[in-house]
Motif scaffolding. Structure first.
Motif, PDB file in Angstrom:
ATOM      1  N   PRO A 205     -26.730  51.436  17.236  1.00  0.00           N
ATOM      2  CA  PRO A 205     -26.507  50.163  16.340  1.00  0.00           C
ATOM      3  C   PRO A 205     -25.691  50.602  15.153  1.00  0.00           C
ATOM      4  O   PRO A 205     -26.012  51.685  14.350  1.00  0.00           O
ATOM      5  N   ARG A 206     -24.887  49.386  14.896  1.00  0.00           N
ATOM      6  CA  ARG A 206     -24.211  49.409  13.670  1.00  0.00           C
ATOM      7  C   ARG A 206     -25.009  50.000  12.295  1.00  0.00           C
ATOM      8  O   ARG A 206     -24.552  50.735  11.629  1.00  0.00           O
ATOM      9  N   GLU A 207     -26.083  49.521  12.251  1.00  0.00           N
ATOM     10  CA  GLU A 207     -26.973  49.661  10.909  1.00  0.00           C
ATOM     11  C   GLU A 207     -27.375  51.021  10.940  1.00  0.00           C
ATOM     12  O   GLU A 207     -27.879  51.285   9.876  1.00  0.00           O
ATOM     13  N   GLN A 208     -27.421  51.636  12.070  1.00  0.00           N
ATOM     14  CA  GLN A 208     -27.971  53.086  12.104  1.00  0.00           C
ATOM     15  C   GLN A 208     -26.899  54.102  11.945  1.00  0.00           C
ATOM     16  O   GLN A 208     -27.189  55.364  11.853  1.00  0.00           O
ATOM     17  N   GLN A 209     -25.656  53.395  11.960  1.00  0.00           N
ATOM     18  CA  GLN A 209     -24.282  54.549  11.853  1.00  0.00           C
ATOM     19  C   GLN A 209     -24.190  54.857  10.360  1.00  0.00           C
ATOM     20  O   GLN A 209     -24.140  54.085   9.503  1.00  0.00           O
ATOM     21  N   VAL A 210     -23.879  56.255  10.171  1.00  0.00           N
ATOM     22  CA  VAL A 210     -23.587  56.668   8.748  1.00  0.00           C
ATOM     23  C   VAL A 210     -21.888  57.243   8.891  1.00  0.00           C
ATOM     24  O   VAL A 210     -21.837  58.490   9.653  1.00  0.00           O
ATOM     25  N   PRO A 211     -21.019  56.923   8.231  1.00  0.00           N
ATOM     26  CA  PRO A 211     -19.456  57.122   8.397  1.00  0.00           C
ATOM     27  C   PRO A 211     -19.644  58.957   7.828  1.00  0.00           C
ATOM     28  O   PRO A 211     -20.010  59.107   6.847  1.00  0.00           O
ATOM     29  N   VAL A 212     -18.952  59.585   8.538  1.00  0.00           N
ATOM     30  CA  VAL A 212     -18.968  60.960   8.228  1.00  0.00           C
ATOM     31  C   VAL A 212     -17.647  61.326   8.846  1.00  0.00           C
ATOM     32  O   VAL A 212     -17.495  61.413  10.033  1.00  0.00           O
ATOM     33  N   GLU A 213     -17.009  62.529   8.158  1.00  0.00           N
ATOM     34  CA  GLU A 213     -15.872  63.278   8.750  1.00  0.00           C
ATOM     35  C   GLU A 213     -16.266  64.648   9.254  1.00  0.00           C
ATOM     36  O   GLU A 213     -16.353  65.303   8.199  1.00  0.00           O
ATOM     37  N   VAL A 214     -16.570  64.699  10.394  1.00  0.00           N
ATOM     38  CA  VAL A 214     -16.800  66.061  10.975  1.00  0.00           C
ATOM     39  C   VAL A 214     -16.746  66.000  12.443  1.00  0.00           C
ATOM     40  O   VAL A 214     -16.704  65.089  12.957  1.00  0.00           O
ATOM     41  N   GLU A 215     -16.241  67.171  12.692  1.00  0.00           N
ATOM     42  CA  GLU A 215     -15.935  67.389  14.359  1.00  0.00           C
ATOM     43  C   GLU A 215     -16.865  68.443  14.907  1.00  0.00           C
ATOM     44  O   GLU A 215     -16.878  69.385  14.340  1.00  0.00           O
ATOM     45  N   PRO A 216     -17.050  68.128  16.021  1.00  0.00           N
ATOM     46  CA  PRO A 216     -18.176  68.758  16.788  1.00  0.00           C
ATOM     47  C   PRO A 216     -17.296  69.987  17.291  1.00  0.00           C
ATOM     48  O   PRO A 216     -16.125  69.902  17.406  1.00  0.00           O
ATOM     49  N   ASP A 217     -17.848  71.263  17.459  1.00  0.00           N
ATOM     50  CA  ASP A 217     -17.426  72.093  18.345  1.00  0.00           C
ATOM     51  C   ASP A 217     -17.117  72.092  19.874  1.00  0.00           C
ATOM     52  O   ASP A 217     -16.073  72.784  20.219  1.00  0.00           O
ATOM     53  N   ALA A 218     -17.625  71.106  20.155  1.00  0.00           N
ATOM     54  CA  ALA A 218     -17.502  70.879  21.854  1.00  0.00           C
ATOM     55  C   ALA A 218     -18.103  69.243  22.009  1.00  0.00           C
ATOM     56  O   ALA A 218     -18.951  69.004  21.342  1.00  0.00           O
ATOM     57  N   VAL A 219     -17.545  68.862  22.973  1.00  0.00           N
ATOM     58  CA  VAL A 219     -18.063  67.568  23.339  1.00  0.00           C
ATOM     59  C   VAL A 219     -18.305  67.566  24.892  1.00  0.00           C
ATOM     60  O   VAL A 219     -17.577  68.009  25.614  1.00  0.00           O
ATOM     61  N   VAL A 220     -19.416  66.911  25.218  1.00  0.00           N
ATOM     62  CA  VAL A 220     -19.676  67.102  26.853  1.00  0.00           C
ATOM     63  C   VAL A 220     -20.120  65.660  27.361  1.00  0.00           C
ATOM     64  O   VAL A 220     -20.454  64.912  26.654  1.00  0.00           O
ATOM     65  N   GLN A 221     -19.658  65.473  28.572  1.00  0.00           N
ATOM     66  CA  GLN A 221     -19.845  64.309  29.128  1.00  0.00           C
ATOM     67  C   GLN A 221     -21.255  64.123  29.993  1.00  0.00           C
ATOM     68  O   GLN A 221     -21.690  63.077  30.127  1.00  0.00           O
ATOM     69  N   THR A 222     -21.799  65.168  30.359  1.00  0.00           N
ATOM     70  CA  THR A 222     -23.079  65.373  30.786  1.00  0.00           C
ATOM     71  C   THR A 222     -23.788  66.551  30.361  1.00  0.00           C
ATOM     72  O   THR A 222     -23.050  67.651  30.048  1.00  0.00           O
ATOM     73  N   ILE A 223     -24.953  66.355  30.274  1.00  0.00           N
ATOM     74  CA  ILE A 223     -25.686  67.486  29.501  1.00  0.00           C
ATOM     75  C   ILE A 223     -25.792  68.787  30.225  1.00  0.00           C
ATOM     76  O   ILE A 223     -25.687  69.898  29.501  1.00  0.00           O
ATOM     77  N   ASP A 224     -25.398  68.932  31.395  1.00  0.00           N
ATOM     78  CA  ASP A 224     -25.384  70.184  32.237  1.00  0.00           C
ATOM     79  C   ASP A 224     -24.265  71.090  31.756  1.00  0.00           C
ATOM     80  O   ASP A 224     -23.967  72.342  31.881  1.00  0.00           O
ATOM     81  N   GLU A 225     -23.107  70.350  30.919  1.00  0.00           N
ATOM     82  CA  GLU A 225     -21.917  71.031  30.534  1.00  0.00           C
ATOM     83  C   GLU A 225     -22.163  71.863  29.239  1.00  0.00           C
ATOM     84  O   GLU A 225     -21.376  72.725  29.055  1.00  0.00           O
ATOM     85  N   VAL A 226     -23.315  71.693  28.687  1.00  0.00           N
ATOM     86  CA  VAL A 226     -23.620  72.689  27.523  1.00  0.00           C
ATOM     87  C   VAL A 226     -23.626  74.099  27.951  1.00  0.00           C
ATOM     88  O   VAL A 226     -22.899  74.814  27.192  1.00  0.00           O
ATOM     89  N   ALA A 227     -24.188  74.494  28.949  1.00  0.00           N
ATOM     90  CA  ALA A 227     -24.377  75.840  29.397  1.00  0.00           C
ATOM     91  C   ALA A 227     -22.933  76.466  29.606  1.00  0.00           C
ATOM     92  O   ALA A 227     -22.578  77.551  29.330  1.00  0.00           O
ATOM     93  N   ASP A 228     -21.954  75.675  29.995  1.00  0.00           N
ATOM     94  CA  ASP A 228     -20.313  76.068  30.171  1.00  0.00           C
ATOM     95  C   ASP A 228     -19.888  76.315  28.794  1.00  0.00           C
ATOM     96  O   ASP A 228     -19.218  77.623  28.541  1.00  0.00           O
ATOM     97  N   HIS A 229     -20.154  75.747  27.780  1.00  0.00           N
ATOM     98  CA  HIS A 229     -19.716  75.819  26.460  1.00  0.00           C
ATOM     99  C   HIS A 229     -20.564  77.119  25.676  1.00  0.00           C
ATOM    100  O   HIS A 229     -19.735  77.885  25.163  1.00  0.00           O
ATOM    101  N   VAL A 230     -21.652  77.515  26.106  1.00  0.00           N
ATOM    102  CA  VAL A 230     -22.331  78.611  25.486  1.00  0.00           C
ATOM    103  C   VAL A 230     -21.678  79.605  26.264  1.00  0.00           C
ATOM    104  O   VAL A 230     -21.506  80.605  25.431  1.00  0.00           O
ATOM    105  N   GLU A 231     -21.694  79.700  27.574  1.00  0.00           N
ATOM    106  CA  GLU A 231     -21.153  80.867  28.292  1.00  0.00           C
ATOM    107  C   GLU A 231     -19.889  81.164  27.846  1.00  0.00           C
ATOM    108  O   GLU A 231     -19.460  82.453  27.639  1.00  0.00           O
ATOM    109  N   ARG A 232     -18.921  80.130  27.460  1.00  0.00           N
ATOM    110  CA  ARG A 232     -17.596  80.269  26.913  1.00  0.00           C
ATOM    111  C   ARG A 232     -17.615  81.190  25.422  1.00  0.00           C
ATOM    112  O   ARG A 232     -16.848  82.191  25.294  1.00  0.00           O
TER     113      ARG A 232
END
Length: 234
Positions: A205-232
């Motif tokens: 919800p908009r009222e819960q959003q806090v603007p911040v300029e930060v980039e993640p190290d990885a973005v996943v579309q499904t939770i199982d992709e987390v292991a792929d990034h960790v392995e890499r």
């Protein structure tokens, strides 16, 4: 070297659920008290809860069910509280189920000798969350878990992330953190040197959003992709 992966709970290990009726959330609680006007009690609790979550975003302080009730003028030591709390938690039950992809992904991380942790901003108790994980058959894979309701701080406060790193016994710089919120999860974890993985599917919800300029190290579309990034990264 990544030695641990720590996960947010709501919207990350569980699918995001929007459009929650926050008055219905507490109506069962108030009805358990048998008060003449349960909606008046609900209004006070909802207002106190909104203020607590605003403080979490702005001051990064934590809250619990009991502290919110006290702020609303409700005594959580009253004998009626137990039945009310059961009704409150029952309302949320359908929204708490763990993503089925979590267990196989955690097992894969374990096979890589990766420790698994949980850090959640929550007002619920440790016992309740661990009961959810046990119900869903994943509790045995968690090496350490921290819930903001049991510490003074909420994400993105650095000490919340340090507490989670301590819980899994790994220095923050050797941890990755997985969450669905850029401010609380990505910004918060990167402050202490963790890698950050974003799960970008929650309609926050908009009222819960806090603007911040930060980039993640990885973005996943499904939770199982987390292991792929960790392995890499390893």
């Amino acid at each position: 070297m990544i030695r641990a992966v720590i996960f947010d709970w709501g919207g990350t290990l569980t699918p995001w659920h929007g459009d929650i009726d926050y008055e219905r959330e507490w109506l069962g609680y108030a009805q358990a008290w048998g008060v003449p006007n349960p909606h008046e009690m609900v209004g006070r609790i909802v207002t106190a809860g909104q203020a607590a979550w605003a403080r979490a975003r702005e001051q990064h302080t934590s809250a619990s069910v009991e502290s919110i009730l006290r702020d609303a003028g409700v005594d959580p030591t009253d004998a009626r509280h137990e039945a009310g709390l059961a009704a409150h938690l029952a309302f949320w039950d359908e929204h708490t189920y763990t993503d089925p992809l979590v267990r196989p992904m955690w097992e894969r991380l374990r096979d890589m000798d990766i420790r698994i942790g949980v850090l959640s901003n929550t007002i619920w108790s440790r016992e309740h969350h661990r009961g959810i994980f046990e119900r869903d058959g994943v509790l045995d894979l968690i090496d350490g878990d921290v819930y903001s309701s049991e510490i003074p701080w909420a994400k993105p406060h650095p000490d919340a992330f340090r507490a989670a790193a301590d819980a899994v016994g790994v220095a923050p710089e050797h941890c990755a953190y997985v969450g669905d919120r850029p401010f609380e999860d990505v910004h918060g974890s990167k402050q202490v040197g963790m890698k950050a993985i974003l799960v970008p599917h929650s309609d926050i919800p908009r009222e819960q959003q806090v603007p911040v300029e930060v980039e993640p190290d990885a973005v996943v579309q499904t939770i199982d992709e987390v292991a792929d990034h960790v392995e890499r990264w390893r």
